[in-house]
Design an enzyme around this catalytic site. Structure first.
Site, PDB file in Angstrom:
ATOM      1  N   TRP A 166     -27.853  51.894 -22.162  1.00 53.18           N
ATOM      2  CA  TRP A 166     -28.845  50.854 -22.311  1.00 53.18           C
ATOM      3  C   TRP A 166     -29.663  50.753 -23.696  1.00 53.18           C
ATOM      4  CZ3 TRP A 166     -27.441  48.183 -18.230  1.00 53.18           C
ATOM      5  CH2 TRP A 166     -27.084  48.642 -17.448  1.00 53.18           C
ATOM      6  N   ASP A 167     -29.558  51.936 -24.243  1.00 52.75           N
ATOM      7  CA  ASP A 167     -30.300  52.020 -25.601  1.00 52.75           C
ATOM      8  C   ASP A 167     -29.318  50.914 -26.381  1.00 52.75           C
ATOM      9  OD1 ASP A 167     -32.283  53.673 -25.315  1.00 52.75           O
ATOM     10  OD2 ASP A 167     -31.260  55.341 -25.771  1.00 52.75           O
ATOM     11  N   VAL A 168     -27.983  51.335 -26.326  1.00 53.06           N
ATOM     12  CA  VAL A 168     -26.948  50.586 -27.067  1.00 53.06           C
ATOM     13  C   VAL A 168     -27.103  49.200 -26.992  1.00 53.06           C
ATOM     14  CG1 VAL A 168     -24.729  49.882 -27.583  1.00 53.06           C
ATOM     15  CG2 VAL A 168     -25.341  52.363 -27.237  1.00 53.06           C
ATOM     16  N   GLY A 171     -30.521  47.998 -28.434  1.00 52.68           N
ATOM     17  CA  GLY A 171     -30.565  47.778 -29.933  1.00 52.68           C
ATOM     18  C   GLY A 171     -29.830  46.471 -30.244  1.00 52.68           C
TER      19      GLY A 171
END
Lengths: 423, 423
Positions: A166-168, A171
């Site tokens: 989810w962070d990727v 981003g």
């Protein structure tokens, strides 16, 4: 054709971005925008933000993680609690015209405050949740449904992902918001205020992939499938010498090739007759995955990895050998890959690091080292705000900023100015 | 400030894109670009590409998956084997000026062929591997190291992700490539040829997150950590009524709050003394995660989910309840979320679907239904290429194209023109 001759021709060349960030998503966004040609200055508290010491560390305590996510940026360090530093940072943002941030609770970085000074500001803010509440990949993931449907057949309890997916994704959405807004600003003069909650990135993805629709139309909750691929045929197999491969047969051609190379074509035909089914349908291959897997696996356990690789490579079947991180790091997938090149990273050492995972006009751009906290403070303030040497010395002496030369060993000091993370 | 009054003000308004795709990544890219304001026409073989019948399906055999990933697009259907259809599709791409595709082995879609007709063409091609070899999320993932480091402590064998994280990332990189290249074209007149291998998306991410650096500097292979978060403090807990939460204490404040709410502050102080450690350091919290988890869990097993939720919500601790897909679909996270709205999806039904996971200038754009194969064939060819009614009728009669009206029930027919998938 269209092959710009110089790096100045990268798609976002001429764009300047200020990043006030921590952790994964916004640092990845800034790094990616830099790889596309933007000039990215990461602005941090003196000593670094909450992610500057994040594991994994070298023996000297330097963060391999941080260096990997901040390649090619400039670094400015300032005392975020000092109004004079806040004013300098605001000046830099107004000058650059683009802010990407996951900072929360810093009024002087608010859209309204900054856009009052520069109406065409592009302000992209990653939040944990849309209501401003805190969340990180590990908590957001719990809500998505994936941890209760991932992992070996029959186990109970959640299986969290190690990859902060989810962070990727957040981003990359952040970078996309910036690139799109820059395009609109250059076309129309309009700025943009973009708010991107990490939680919404995850929920949108669950919806986009059909899981929420399936549930709304009365579908059952997904069972754990181990390494099987839902709705089509995929599985892992182990060879006689203990090497494990993932196989995927997404089309009838793949499937027929897999049958042929394992010598099971006749057995599968008989099975089709006996069961009255058609393995030309991928759903049928999925329903009968255990039976099919049994047939295929008995070939693999009688052949070495080398034999299996040769047979698979001569077929249309999609396959890959499982590797550990250490195996991957010395594998030709990395060492012979033009996307990777050696970065001589100060404080850490020379190592192979990736550039952007795309070639543009036939070229890969090489990765650049990450800065240390405050490496570019003096240069950025002089270049962008015209601050002269005397004032730089005064600001440094009073602790408003930190420059590379103000600490001869350029060793980070403990930060005393960290906010709670969002995302 | 800068609040464009109409949807025409979306960041990519005025951009036209042709998509020739299947599966997850490129469909997600096209849908996302559409949500940012581009007009996206998906061009498919008559009857649909290899993903048009992908699971999950409704009882009528319609793909919920496909509808979810193709919202808001137009659909043109043509016989890809017919040179006349190929020429029409090429004309459309030259007219639109942007192609996104994961098609392989179709010479008439090659960059050189199309850019010879339109030098400022933006051509973004997703491959499985950089060498043109086939790969999908499930095979690429095997190489990354993640499946051998994900999952419960102590198990053996790979744990594949259910979330196709590499496809999602590749789709967002694809969209980013388009937005950046459109910006450059409008600034300089230059087109772009972008090649994005799915495998390189995964390898770059493994590198960007520090795993490859760690391995190159002699770090050990990562152990499986269950639900623990590497390098900091995070874990799952179960309440007295069997509800499971994920907790993350990324900062000392989070950690102290977690200790306070579980009544373990004194116990933890004693432990710090006895062990001679400082839990103010997140690495130390990680090293002692089992002991700390034991202390915290004994509070949760004695409190209900309601009590635990109230205590956590009153603290700074980051937390989330685990949900299944079915639980999530009826949860206020979805039903009260302004990103979701009801889409009346032909052939499938009305359901809540997500828009773009960001607000732009304070607004969410509502999701739009997905087309059926060939719904817009006639409109697109008339509008963009000026093809008149007589020729449309002739093309339809000869099977070169399929229009919505050429099949009164608008039911897909079996495709006879499917290539192997890439990504």
């Amino acid at each position: 054709m269209t092959h710009p001759p110089t790096p100045a021709g990268l798609p976002l060349a001429g764009t300047r971005i200020v990043e006030v960030s921590s952790f994964v998503a916004v640092p990845l966004a800034g790094m990616t925008l830099g790889q596309l040609g933007a000039e990215v200055t990461r602005v941090d508290p003196i000593g670094g933000a909450a992610d500057y010491r994040r594991w994994p560390l070298t023996e000297d305590g330097e963060s391999i993680y941080w260096a990997s996510l901040n390649k090619g940026k400039r670094s400015l360090a300032a005392n975020f609690r000092d109004p004079e530093a806040q004013a300098l940072i605001a000046d830099l943002i107004v000058d650059a015209g683009v802010l990407v941030t996951n900072a929360a609770g810093r009024d002087w970085l608010d859209f309204d405050v900054l856009a009052a000074r520069r109406p065409d500001l592009i302000h992209v803010q990653l939040l944990g949740r849309a209501d401003g509440g805190g969340a990180v990949d590990y908590t957001v993931n719990a809500a998505t449904g994936f941890p209760l449907a991932t992992g070996p057949v029959g186990i109970s309890g959640p299986v969290n992902h190690l990859l902060p997916a989810w962070d990727v994704a957040a981003g990359l959405y952040t970078a996309l918001a910036v690139a799109s807004a820059v395009r609109r600003r250059e076309a129309t003069g309009a700025g943009a205020r973009v708010v991107l909650p990490l939680e919404d990135v995850a929920l949108a993805t669950v919806g986009n992939l059909g899981y929420l629709g399936e549930a709304q139309f009365g579908g059952p909750d997904r069972e754990r499938l181990g390494t099987s691929v839902y709705g089509t045929y995929g599985t892992d197999v182990v060879t006689s010498d203990g090497v494990r491969f993932m196989l995927a047969a997404m089309t009838t051609r793949h499937f027929n090739d897999l049958a042929a190379l394992t010598g099971t074509t006749e057995a599968i035909k008989s099975l089709e007759c006996a069961l009255g089914v058609d393995f030309g349908d991928e759903g049928t291959r999925f329903r009968h995955r255990e039976t099919l897997g049994g047939l295929f696996r008995s070939w693999f356990v009688e052949h070495t990895a080398e034999e299996a690789h040769a047979a698979l490579a001569a077929s249309s079947v999609l396959f890959e050998r499982y590797r550990t991180f250490r195996e991957l790091a010395v594998d030709p997938l990395v060492t012979d890959n033009p996307m990777f090149s050696v970065v001589d990273q100060p404080r850490i050492g020379a190592h192979l690091a990736p550039g952007l995972p795309m070639s543009i006009d036939g070229r890969h751009t090489a990765p650049q080292p990450a800065p240390a906290n405050g490496d570019d403070t003096a240069d950025v303030l002089a270049e962008r705000l015209g601050i002269d040497t005397d004032r730089l010395a005064d600001l440094t002496a009073r602790g408003v900023i930190r420059t590379a030369t103000s600490d001869p060993h350029n060793r980070p000091v403990a930060s005393t100015d960290q906010k709670d993370p969002n995302a």
